[in-house]
Design a protein around this motif. Structure first.
Motif, PDB file in Angstrom:
ATOM      1  N   SER A   1       0.830  -1.205   0.000  1.00  0.00           N
ATOM      2  CA  SER A   1       0.000   0.000   0.000  1.00  0.00           C
ATOM      3  C   SER A   1       0.865   1.256   0.000  1.00  0.00           C
ATOM      4  N   ARG A   2       1.985   1.200   0.679  1.00  0.00           N
ATOM      5  CA  ARG A   2       2.899   2.352   0.673  1.00  0.00           C
ATOM      6  C   ARG A   2       3.535   2.535  -0.702  1.00  0.00           C
ATOM      7  N   ARG A   3       3.811   1.422  -1.382  1.00  0.00           N
ATOM      8  CA  ARG A   3       4.363   1.509  -2.727  1.00  0.00           C
ATOM      9  C   ARG A   3       3.354   2.175  -3.660  1.00  0.00           C
ATOM     10  N   LEU A   4       2.086   1.783  -3.543  1.00  0.00           N
ATOM     11  CA  LEU A   4       1.045   2.386  -4.366  1.00  0.00           C
ATOM     12  C   LEU A   4       0.927   3.882  -4.091  1.00  0.00           C
ATOM     13  N   ALA A   5       0.987   4.257  -2.799  1.00  0.00           N
ATOM     14  CA  ALA A   5       0.883   5.673  -2.446  1.00  0.00           C
ATOM     15  C   ALA A   5       2.054   6.470  -2.998  1.00  0.00           C
ATOM     16  N   ALA A   6       3.219   5.841  -3.067  1.00  0.00           N
ATOM     17  CA  ALA A   6       4.416   6.529  -3.544  1.00  0.00           C
ATOM     18  C   ALA A   6       4.354   6.847  -5.031  1.00  0.00           C
ATOM     19  N   THR A   7       3.452   6.174  -5.765  1.00  0.00           N
ATOM     20  CA  THR A   7       3.319   6.461  -7.190  1.00  0.00           C
ATOM     21  C   THR A   7       2.682   7.821  -7.433  1.00  0.00           C
ATOM     22  N   GLY A   8       2.049   8.376  -6.422  1.00  0.00           N
ATOM     23  CA  GLY A   8       1.437   9.695  -6.543  1.00  0.00           C
ATOM     24  C   GLY A   8      -0.008   9.684  -6.963  1.00  0.00           C
ATOM     25  N   ASP A   9      -0.552   8.495  -7.252  1.00  0.00           N
ATOM     26  CA  ASP A   9      -1.952   8.424  -7.677  1.00  0.00           C
ATOM     27  C   ASP A   9      -2.921   8.425  -6.500  1.00  0.00           C
ATOM     28  N   CYS A  10      -2.409   8.150  -5.303  1.00  0.00           N
ATOM     29  CA  CYS A  10      -3.264   8.104  -4.113  1.00  0.00           C
ATOM     30  C   CYS A  10      -2.439   8.477  -2.896  1.00  0.00           C
ATOM     31  N   VAL A  11      -3.126   8.703  -1.782  1.00  0.00           N
ATOM     32  CA  VAL A  11      -2.446   9.106  -0.561  1.00  0.00           C
ATOM     33  C   VAL A  11      -2.493   7.967   0.444  1.00  0.00           C
ATOM     34  N   ASP A  12      -1.449   7.836   1.232  1.00  0.00           N
ATOM     35  CA  ASP A  12      -1.313   6.795   2.251  1.00  0.00           C
ATOM     36  C   ASP A  12      -2.239   7.108   3.427  1.00  0.00           C
ATOM     37  N   GLY A  13      -3.220   6.227   3.646  1.00  0.00           N
ATOM     38  CA  GLY A  13      -4.140   6.408   4.771  1.00  0.00           C
ATOM     39  C   GLY A  13      -3.919   5.410   5.881  1.00  0.00           C
ATOM     40  N   ASN A  14      -2.759   4.732   5.890  1.00  0.00           N
ATOM     41  CA  ASN A  14      -2.470   3.741   6.921  1.00  0.00           C
ATOM     42  C   ASN A  14      -2.387   4.379   8.305  1.00  0.00           C
ATOM     43  N   VAL A  15      -2.533   3.538   9.312  1.00  0.00           N
ATOM     44  CA  VAL A  15      -2.645   4.044  10.681  1.00  0.00           C
ATOM     45  C   VAL A  15      -1.378   4.739  11.163  1.00  0.00           C
TER      46      VAL A  15
END
Length: 306
Positions: free
Chosen positions: A124-138
């Motif tokens: 999920s952090r890798r996906l957030a790092a692409t810039g298409d979404c933001v990291d919402g993890n706790v």
């Protein structure tokens, strides 16, 4: 603060309508109240945290949130994003939970990965790092919003109870809820003990208590149909959570699958229907009541998922 009327078997206690249920009959001589957070639309106690994260993300101009989950946070985030009209991607370990059906039903995209929860976090952090979404993890950039949301349960108790409870019993996974509850207790000046309960042998907060915190070997944890949402080989905020619990004079204990199921079944007679894992905090209270007894006063047990 005016003293509220005595609690009935079920009494709404906050703006979202999650009730307090008197289950004192389960422990003769003690006053035990269940805070049934499974009554949120998502069925998860993590819904206020998810809503707070989404609100903060939208305020920052984001329209897509990604998280990792074993089930509860995913359902909560999918629901919160759906309400806000925000895209949601949930990364889930393959073979865990219901495969993401409930999250997909709420409009989320489900991305399955091999491995454990911790592997899902990495993805999920890798996906957030692409810039298409933001990291919402706790433990991501909106961690303070997560704490704010998890603290709602304490505000609800303040509105419902005439005085501070003697103890609050919480589930422990990553440790986030314990940290948030401790912060709110301090703000209120309540000297309430926090007791954390996890899956016996399957969470480092349980196995390391009272410390120091150490992660578990990944191969040492064991998931079952009953304990899945509780299993971590690394609790993302475990060290801080253990310190928060210790500061209140509380403890962290484990409950096995039999105890989880017994607690779940006992609650059905009182109109509460969590999963076995969602009843973990009650399982810990019942184990303690049998082995050493409970301290005097009101005990509040938080149910976490259905």
């Amino acid at each position: 603060m005016p003293t509220p009327a005595p609690l009935s078997a079920e009494a709404p206690s906050d703006a979202f309508g999650t009730p307090l249920i008197d289950v004192s009959a389960l422990v003769p001589g003690a006053r035990v109240l269940v805070k049934d957070e499974t009554r949120y639309a998502s069925g998860s106690h993590k819904e206020p945290a998810a809503r707070a994260v989404v609100a903060r993300a939208v305020a920052d101009g984001h329209r897509h949130v990604t998280i990792a989950t074993c089930g509860n946070y995913g359902r909560a985030m999918a629901t919160a994003c759906q309400v806000a009209g925000v895209e949601c991607t949930v990364v889930l370990p393959a073979g865990w939970s219901d495969g993401g059906e409930a999250m997909q039903a709420a409009g989320a995209r489900v991305h399955l990965v091999d491995g454990a929860y911790e592997d899902a976090v990495d993805e999920s952090r890798r996906l957030a790092a692409t810039g298409d979404c933001v990291d919402g993890n706790v433990d991501g950039p909106y961690v303070e919003a997560v704490f704010e949301g998890h603290g709602v349960v304490v505000s609800a108790l303040r509105a419902a109870l005439p005085e501070a409870p003697a103890a609050i019993w919480l589930p422990v996974g990553n440790g986030t809820t314990a940290i948030a509850v401790r912060r709110q207790l301090e703000l209120l000046g309540w000297n309430t003990v926090i007791n954390g309960v996890g899956s016996a042998g399957n969470n480092p907060m349980v196995t390391c208590w009272p410390g120091p915190y150490r992660t578990l070997p990944p191969e040492s944890v064991s998931t079952t149909d009953h304990n899945q949402p509780l299993v971590n080989w690394h609790a993302l905020q475990g060290d801080e959570a253990m310190a928060a619990i210790a500061a209140t004079g509380g403890t962290v204990i484990g409950a096995d699958d039999r105890e989880l199921c017994d607690a779940r079944d006992a609650l059905a007679e009182h109109g509460a229907f969590p999963t076995a894992a969602g009843a973990v905090a009650l399982a810990g209270l019942l184990r303690t009541a049998r082995s050493e007894g409970l301290v005097p006063g009101t005990h509040v047990v938080v149910l976490s998922g259905r």
